[in-house]
Each structure stands twice: as structure tokens, then as C-alpha cells.
Design an enzyme around this catalytic site. Structure first.
Site, PDB file in Angstrom:
ATOM      1  N   ALA A 136      29.061  46.089  46.251  1.00  0.00           N
ATOM      2  CA  ALA A 136      29.287  46.218  44.798  1.00  0.00           C
ATOM      3  C   ALA A 136      28.434  47.315  44.162  1.00  0.00           C
ATOM      4  O   ALA A 136      28.764  47.859  43.110  1.00  0.00           O
ATOM      5  CB  ALA A 136      29.000  44.877  44.124  1.00  0.00           C
TER       6      ALA A 136
ATOM      7  N   THR B 219      28.988  50.069  40.550  1.00  0.00           N
ATOM      8  CA  THR B 219      28.307  49.835  39.252  1.00  0.00           C
ATOM      9  C   THR B 219      28.368  51.098  38.391  1.00  0.00           C
ATOM     10  O   THR B 219      28.470  51.018  37.177  1.00  0.00           O
ATOM     11  CB  THR B 219      26.842  49.411  39.442  1.00  0.00           C
ATOM     12  OG1 THR B 219      26.185  50.357  40.287  1.00  0.00           O
ATOM     13  CG2 THR B 219      26.755  48.013  40.061  1.00  0.00           C
TER      14      THR B 219
ATOM     15  N   ARG C 192      24.156  40.674  42.354  1.00  0.00           N
ATOM     16  CA  ARG C 192      22.782  40.154  42.442  1.00  0.00           C
ATOM     17  C   ARG C 192      21.748  41.006  41.713  1.00  0.00           C
ATOM     18  O   ARG C 192      20.569  40.681  41.736  1.00  0.00           O
ATOM     19  CB  ARG C 192      22.398  39.956  43.931  1.00  0.00           C
ATOM     20  CG  ARG C 192      23.265  38.876  44.579  1.00  0.00           C
ATOM     21  CD  ARG C 192      23.106  38.746  46.088  1.00  0.00           C
ATOM     22  NE  ARG C 192      24.026  37.696  46.572  1.00  0.00           N
ATOM     23  CZ  ARG C 192      25.311  37.929  46.840  1.00  0.00           C
ATOM     24  NH1 ARG C 192      25.821  39.150  46.692  1.00  0.00           N
ATOM     25  NH2 ARG C 192      26.113  36.958  47.241  1.00  0.00           N
TER      26      ARG C 192
ATOM     27  N   GLN D 208      33.265  45.532  50.912  1.00  0.00           N
ATOM     28  CA  GLN D 208      33.173  44.138  50.461  1.00  0.00           C
ATOM     29  C   GLN D 208      33.758  44.026  49.058  1.00  0.00           C
ATOM     30  O   GLN D 208      33.858  42.927  48.499  1.00  0.00           O
ATOM     31  CB  GLN D 208      31.718  43.676  50.454  1.00  0.00           C
ATOM     32  CG  GLN D 208      31.051  43.744  51.819  1.00  0.00           C
ATOM     33  CD  GLN D 208      29.565  43.453  51.726  1.00  0.00           C
ATOM     34  OE1 GLN D 208      29.112  42.311  51.802  1.00  0.00           O
ATOM     35  NE2 GLN D 208      28.776  44.506  51.564  1.00  0.00           N
TER      36      GLN D 208
ATOM     37  N   ASP E 262      37.853  45.932  44.182  1.00  0.00           N
ATOM     38  CA  ASP E 262      38.264  46.683  42.981  1.00  0.00           C
ATOM     39  C   ASP E 262      39.232  47.827  43.253  1.00  0.00           C
ATOM     40  O   ASP E 262      39.719  48.471  42.325  1.00  0.00           O
ATOM     41  CB  ASP E 262      37.009  47.229  42.257  1.00  0.00           C
ATOM     42  CG  ASP E 262      36.106  48.081  43.175  1.00  0.00           C
ATOM     43  OD1 ASP E 262      34.883  48.063  42.982  1.00  0.00           O
ATOM     44  OD2 ASP E 262      36.635  48.758  44.093  1.00  0.00           O
TER      45      ASP E 262
ATOM     46  N   HIS F 247      36.708  41.366  51.955  1.00  0.00           N
ATOM     47  CA  HIS F 247      36.692  40.220  51.022  1.00  0.00           C
ATOM     48  C   HIS F 247      37.937  40.207  50.151  1.00  0.00           C
ATOM     49  O   HIS F 247      37.946  39.593  49.084  1.00  0.00           O
ATOM     50  CB  HIS F 247      35.419  40.263  50.153  1.00  0.00           C
ATOM     51  CG  HIS F 247      34.178  39.989  50.951  1.00  0.00           C
ATOM     52  ND1 HIS F 247      32.922  40.305  50.493  1.00  0.00           N
ATOM     53  CD2 HIS F 247      33.994  39.460  52.189  1.00  0.00           C
ATOM     54  CE1 HIS F 247      32.029  39.964  51.425  1.00  0.00           C
ATOM     55  NE2 HIS F 247      32.656  39.467  52.458  1.00  0.00           N
TER      56      HIS F 247
ATOM     57  N   CYS G  45      52.525  28.745  40.968  1.00  0.00           N
ATOM     58  CA  CYS G  45      53.377  29.615  41.781  1.00  0.00           C
ATOM     59  C   CYS G  45      54.826  29.588  41.284  1.00  0.00           C
ATOM     60  O   CYS G  45      55.366  28.521  40.988  1.00  0.00           O
ATOM     61  CB  CYS G  45      53.309  29.123  43.230  1.00  0.00           C
ATOM     62  SG  CYS G  45      54.415  29.937  44.376  1.00  0.00           S
TER      63      CYS G  45
ATOM     64  N   CYS H 276      56.735  27.614  44.472  1.00  0.00           N
ATOM     65  CA  CYS H 276      56.519  26.210  44.876  1.00  0.00           C
ATOM     66  C   CYS H 276      55.722  25.439  43.840  1.00  0.00           C
ATOM     67  O   CYS H 276      55.416  24.258  44.046  1.00  0.00           O
ATOM     68  CB  CYS H 276      55.783  26.184  46.236  1.00  0.00           C
ATOM     69  SG  CYS H 276      54.031  26.568  46.103  1.00  0.00           S
TER      70      CYS H 276
HETATM   71  N1  APR Z   1      23.141  52.769  43.244  1.00  0.00           N
HETATM   72  C1  APR Z   1      22.570  52.251  44.380  1.00  0.00           C
HETATM   73  N2  APR Z   1      22.451  50.916  44.612  1.00  0.00           N
HETATM   74  C2  APR Z   1      22.948  50.085  43.661  1.00  0.00           C
HETATM   75  C3  APR Z   1      23.545  50.556  42.469  1.00  0.00           C
HETATM   76  C4  APR Z   1      23.627  51.952  42.285  1.00  0.00           C
HETATM   77  N3  APR Z   1      24.179  52.502  41.186  1.00  0.00           N
HETATM   78  N4  APR Z   1      23.913  49.463  41.720  1.00  0.00           N
HETATM   79  C5  APR Z   1      23.563  48.371  42.435  1.00  0.00           C
HETATM   80  N5  APR Z   1      22.973  48.737  43.591  1.00  0.00           N
HETATM   81  C6  APR Z   1      22.484  47.857  44.655  1.00  0.00           C
HETATM   82  C7  APR Z   1      21.772  46.609  44.171  1.00  0.00           C
HETATM   83  O1  APR Z   1      20.388  46.825  44.043  1.00  0.00           O
HETATM   84  C8  APR Z   1      22.068  45.621  45.305  1.00  0.00           C
HETATM   85  O2  APR Z   1      21.093  45.696  46.324  1.00  0.00           O
HETATM   86  O3  APR Z   1      23.642  47.392  45.331  1.00  0.00           O
HETATM   87  C9  APR Z   1      23.416  46.096  45.862  1.00  0.00           C
HETATM   88  C10 APR Z   1      24.557  45.184  45.456  1.00  0.00           C
HETATM   89  O4  APR Z   1      24.318  43.932  46.050  1.00  0.00           O
HETATM   90  P1  APR Z   1      25.181  42.668  45.622  1.00  0.00           P
HETATM   91  O5  APR Z   1      25.256  42.587  44.145  1.00  0.00           O
HETATM   92  O6  APR Z   1      24.639  41.514  46.399  1.00  0.00           O
HETATM   93  O7  APR Z   1      26.655  43.028  46.126  1.00  0.00           O
HETATM   94  P2  APR Z   1      27.217  42.964  47.609  1.00  0.00           P
HETATM   95  O8  APR Z   1      26.157  43.318  48.608  1.00  0.00           O
HETATM   96  O9  APR Z   1      28.462  43.738  47.622  1.00  0.00           O
HETATM   97  O10 APR Z   1      27.569  41.396  47.757  1.00  0.00           O
HETATM   98  C11 APR Z   1      28.269  41.014  48.919  1.00  0.00           C
HETATM   99  O11 APR Z   1      28.579  38.830  47.939  1.00  0.00           O
HETATM  100  O12 APR Z   1      29.140  37.398  46.230  1.00  0.00           O
HETATM  101  C12 APR Z   1      29.608  38.027  47.357  1.00  0.00           C
HETATM  102  O13 APR Z   1      31.865  38.495  47.737  1.00  0.00           O
HETATM  103  C13 APR Z   1      30.754  38.957  47.036  1.00  0.00           C
HETATM  104  O14 APR Z   1      31.388  40.970  48.230  1.00  0.00           O
HETATM  105  C14 APR Z   1      30.303  40.305  47.582  1.00  0.00           C
HETATM  106  C15 APR Z   1      29.227  39.913  48.569  1.00  0.00           C
HETATM  107 ZN    ZN Z   2      53.655  28.777  46.234  1.00  0.00          ZN
END
Ligand code: APR
Ligand code: ZN
Length: 260
Positions: free
Chosen positions: A26, A30, A38, A105, A108, A125, A158, A161
Site C-alpha cells: 500500500a 499513498t 499501518r 498486495q 487499486d 490480495h 447477488c 442467486c
Molecule cells: N513511500 C515509501 N513508503 C511508504 C509510503 C511512501 N510514500 N507510504 C507508506 N509507506 C510505507 C509505510 O511506512 C509502511 O511500512 O509502506 C508500508 C505500508 O505498509 P502497510 O500499510 O502495512 O501495507 P501493506 O504492507 O501493503 O499491507 C499488506 O495487509 O491489511 C492487509 O490486505 C492488506 O494488502 C494489505 C496487507
Molecule cells: Zn450468487
């Protein structure tokens, strides 16, 4: 390792690499306006993930209502977001022939928007841009279901169904997509470089991919704005913004010409 030494080390690994496996989280989105999970202010600071597990979604209409409330708030942000420099850098790696596979993961669709080919992307995911019925598997148009929820159909059923519709993402406790997970680990074993961008590397099995790559003899680069539990495995770690780091990395590796 000083930042410039890390950048030089990462650039020389990337220049020499022929089969790069990329793992994104993720943190790569951002800078496109999509909160991660997180970081402070991330999704899990606003909602308790233990209330949104798959078995609770299946069993409870209240959970389905909460789930669709969150999904309806986040869907327009995802739908209207634009890729940023980090997504474009991954697409450039494909254009210069280095991309073995991208495992994301994220749900989007921004890597596809940035130009990475569908056949090079594993959405381990799933995707928020698709909706399926968990009872009969029937696919539904995401825009149409979004409109239904906005019209007050708070836990849409749905068309075929009457079963329970859910965005096609993998929730905690839900089975991982088998084919995609196998392909991701196969790529980790056969790559010569794994590049992780914007993931806290705390959710398995995806978080096991860097270990698998290093076990297979690959080098590891982690681009993330905070430390991760896998940094000790990395040949280089690049902090700060993923967009900036990836642009700098491609430039230093002499690959920014492909950064179309
Ligand atoms: N540049 C660099 N690093 C970044 C930036 C940015 N602009 N923005 C956020 N980060 C870092 C954060 O510090 C964090 O360590 O990216 C990381 C994102 O971590 P998470 O929020 O835990 O996301 P992710 O690792 O994709 O989570 C994995 O958890 O909840 C489940 O299914 C969900 O796919 C997700 C999985
Ligand atoms: Zn259905």
C-alpha cells in the site's frame, strides 16, 4: 549504509539484473492519495481488522453492512486515483525487459493504469475494482453495485442467486488465490533480484516472498519509508518517498529512458 551508497548499490544490482520480481504494498499508492493500512491515519487506525474477517462477513449481516460502508467510502478514491512515479517506474522496468513478475498486495488497479501488462501482474490480495457473489461466484459490475449501495442497498445481494456480494479482495481468514500465490513464489524462486516497494512486510504469505527470493540466490532491495523486519536480508534499503526513491533508482541505473 549511507543513502548514496545504498542508492549506488541498488542501481548496480538493478542494472545487472535480468529477472526482477517486484513486490508492492500500500505504500506505493499513498502518493496517489490512497491511505495505507499501518501508517498513522491508515485504514487499520480507523477500523479494527479483527471485525472484518471473512468468517464474520459470511456469518453476520451487520459485518456485511460495515464492510460495504467502508468499501463504498474507499471505492471512489481508488477508482479516481492516478498512478504515481513509483507505479510508472515499475512499468518502465517491464519496458526495458527486466520485469519477471509484479506481485502486488494492492487492490487499486494502479499498476495496470501505469501501463504494466496484465500478464505481468499478480494481484495476490485480489481487487477492489471487481465484485463477486461469495455464494455462486457470479461477477458483478463494481460501478453498478456501488450505485446500489449509495441508493441504500447497504448489503447488496447477488443478481443470480440472492447470495452475498463482496468486493473481490482477499479478507483476513479468506483463502488465498491458489494459482496467483503459487506463481508469486515461483517468481521469487527464479528471480535474480527482488525489489520490494512500500510494504511493511507483516502479512503472510506475501511477506515470505523476500525470504524465498534470497533463499533462491536473488539479491533483495527494499524501498520503504520505515524499517521492516526483512531489512537484514536486503543488499540495499532506500528510505523516504517511494516515488522519489524509484525515480532516483531508475535514473542512477540508467534506465530512466524507459521511464516513458
Ligand atoms: N513511500 C515509501 N513508503 C511508504 C509510503 C511512501 N510514500 N507510504 C507508506 N509507506 C510505507 C509505510 O511506512 C509502511 O511500512 O509502506 C508500508 C505500508 O505498509 P502497510 O500499510 O502495512 O501495507 P501493506 O504492507 O501493503 O499491507 C499488506 O495487509 O491489511 C492487509 O490486505 C492488506 O494488502 C494489505 C496487507
Ligand atoms: Zn450468487
Amino acid at each position: 549504509m549511507r543513502d548514496d551508497d545504498a542508492l549506488e548499490k541498488a542501481a548496480s544490482l538493478l542494472r545487472r539484473a535480468e529477472r526482477v520480481a517486484v513486490l508492492t504494498g500500500a505504500g506505493v499508492s499513498t502518493e496517489s492519495g490512497i491511505p495505507d493500512f499501518r501508517s498513522p491515519g491508515g485504514l487499520w487506525s480507523r477500523y479494527d481488522p479483527s471485525k472484518l474477517t471473512f468468517d464474520k462477513f459470511v456469518a453476520s449481516a451487520d459485518t456485511r453492512r460495515l464492510y460495504w460502508e467502508i468499501a463504498t467510502e474507499s471505492y471512489p478514491v481508488l477508482r479516481d486515483a492516478e498512478p504515481n512515479a513509483a507505479h510508472r517506474a515499475v512499468a518502465a522496468l517491464e519496458r526495458c525487459g527486466k520485469l519477471l513478475l509484479l506481485v502486488t498486495q494492492n487492490v487499486d488497479g494502479l499498476h495496470q493504469k501505469a501501463g504494466t501488462s496484465d500478464e505481468k501482474i499478480i494481484e495476490i490480495h485480489g481487487s477492489s475494482l471487481r465484485v463477486t457473489c461469495i455464494d455462486c461466484g457470479a461477477p458483478h459490475d463494481r460501478e453498478e453495485v456501488h450505485a446500489r449501495v449509495l441508493d441504500g442497498d447497504v448489503a447488496p445481494g447477488c443478481d443470480h442467486c440472492g447470495g452475498r456480494l463482496k468486493p473481490a479482495t482477499v479478507s483476513f481468514g479468506q483463502a488465498m488465490p491458489e494459482r496467483e500465490t503459487l506463481a508469486a513464489f515461483q517468481a521469487a524462486r527464479s528471480c535474480d533480484l527482488m525489489l520490494v516497494i512500500g510494504s511493511s512486510l507483516v502479512v503472510y504469505p506475501a511477506a515470505g516472498l523476500p525470504d524465498e527470493a534470497v533463499r533462491g540466490g536473488a539479491s533483495l532491495i527494499i524501498v520503504n519509508n520505515e524499517a521492516t523486519d526483512k531489512d537484514h536480508l536486503a543488499a540495499a534499503t532506500l528510505g523516504g518517498s517511494a516515488g522519489e526513491s524509484m525515480s532516483l533508482l531508475l535514473r542512477r541505473a540508467g534506465l530512466d529512458g524507459a521511464d516513458g
